[in-house]
Scaffold this active site. Structure first.
Site, PDB file in Angstrom:
ATOM      1  N   HIS A  33       0.826  -1.205   0.000  1.00 36.27           N
ATOM      2  CA  HIS A  33       0.000   0.000   0.000  1.00 36.27           C
ATOM      3  C   HIS A  33       0.856   1.249   0.000  1.00 36.27           C
ATOM      4  CE1 HIS A  33      -2.504   3.260   1.584  1.00 36.27           C
ATOM      5  NE2 HIS A  33      -3.527   2.614   1.052  1.00 36.27           N
ATOM      6  N   LEU A  91      -5.068  -7.404   2.642  1.00 39.64           N
ATOM      7  CA  LEU A  91      -5.670  -8.463   3.439  1.00 39.64           C
ATOM      8  C   LEU A  91      -7.092  -8.823   3.033  1.00 39.64           C
ATOM      9  CD1 LEU A  91      -4.267  -7.244   6.865  1.00 39.64           C
ATOM     10  CD2 LEU A  91      -3.368  -9.048   5.379  1.00 39.64           C
TER      11      LEU A  91
END
Length: 270
Positions: A33, A91
């Site tokens: 990210h 995730l």
């Protein structure tokens, strides 16, 4: 010993039965990210080193969605023509997986790339969450009285995407089965309940031994804020735990083994 076995298997995999050398596997592009917290980049680099230790002949590159270099579009643009497998260091299914990564792939038409499923939900994540809780002080053996007084808040970043919420709830369910106590997902942003609200809800049910499990891949602002809401112990983020390296490679292998329908690129099944 496990690392030596993995390295030997990696070397043998490059040799066919007739002794000729097989083509090198497609590079793995780890899609992180990005964070303003310098610990995040350090953690990702450590994770990459562990992946390389497990599979020395696999080329591993890094691309960030934002905030850190190299950015994913730059990583893909600099890659030579051929194949690549993008493994999101994310995730759950959400905007980044469904939109940002496919857009970056579309902007690199010289590269035949496919994207793996996000890391969660998966038992290896639960293994990592459990290990981090034990490191923070969670008791592996607990009396019935202590168990009735205990609970865990699974602190996640949060998303408005319903698939992301479903993925996080599934991880919470798997962790609850492992721990034998209730586990409630809670979020740092974009979704409810918040971590402080989940802690208060546990306390209202006379559960005062409340741990916060950090469902973040690396340290950062959200992970720090969620940890501060803990009334008992707070675990470290998933980080570069060995199980995370194994999970990244599992998703890579899954993506390679999954036939990709043409002309659309599809996520490998979870």
């Amino acid at each position: 010993m496990n690392a030596i076995t993995s390295q030997l298997g990696s070397q043998l995999s490059l040799v066919s039965l007739n002794g000729t050398r097989r083509p090198a596997p497609p590079p793995l592009v780890l899609v992180a990210h990005g964070s303003r917290d310098p610990r995040a980049l350090s953690t990702v680099r450590t994770l990459i080193e562990r992946i390389r230790e497990l599979r020395p002949h696999l080329t591993v590159r890094l691309g960030h969605l934002e905030l850190n270099e190299p950015l994913l579009p730059d990583t893909l643009a600099s890659a030579r023509g051929g194949e690549a497998v993008l493994v999101p260091l994310l995730l759950s299914r959400g905007y980044h997986v469904k939109h940002d990564i496919p857009e970056a792939m579309a902007a690199a038409p010289h590269l035949l790339s496919r994207v793996a499923a996000p890391l969660g939900p998966h038992p290896l994540l639960v293994e990592t969450l459990y290990a981090r809780l034990v490191e923070a002080g969670w008791r592996t053996r607990m009396s019935d009285t202590a168990r009735r007084a205990s609970g865990v808040v699974l602190a996640a970043a949060g998303s408005r995407d319903p698939d992301a919420a479903r993925d996080t709830r599934r991880t919470a369910q798997l962790l609850a089965e492992r721990l034998g106590v209730p586990v409630v997902p809670a979020y740092a942003s974009a979704a409810a309940p918040t971590v402080p609200a989940a802690v208060r809800a546990f306390a209202a049910r006379s559960r005062h031994r409340i741990a916060v499990a950090s469902y973040f891949t690396a340290p950062g602002r959200f992970a720090t804020q969620c940890a501060e809401a803990a009334s008992w112990i707070a675990a470290e983020p998933l980080g570069a735990h060995p199980a995370m390296a194994r999970l990244v490679l599992h998703r890579y292998d899954q993506a390679l083994a999954t036939p990709e329908p043409a002309p659309e690129r599809a996520l490998a099944s979870a």
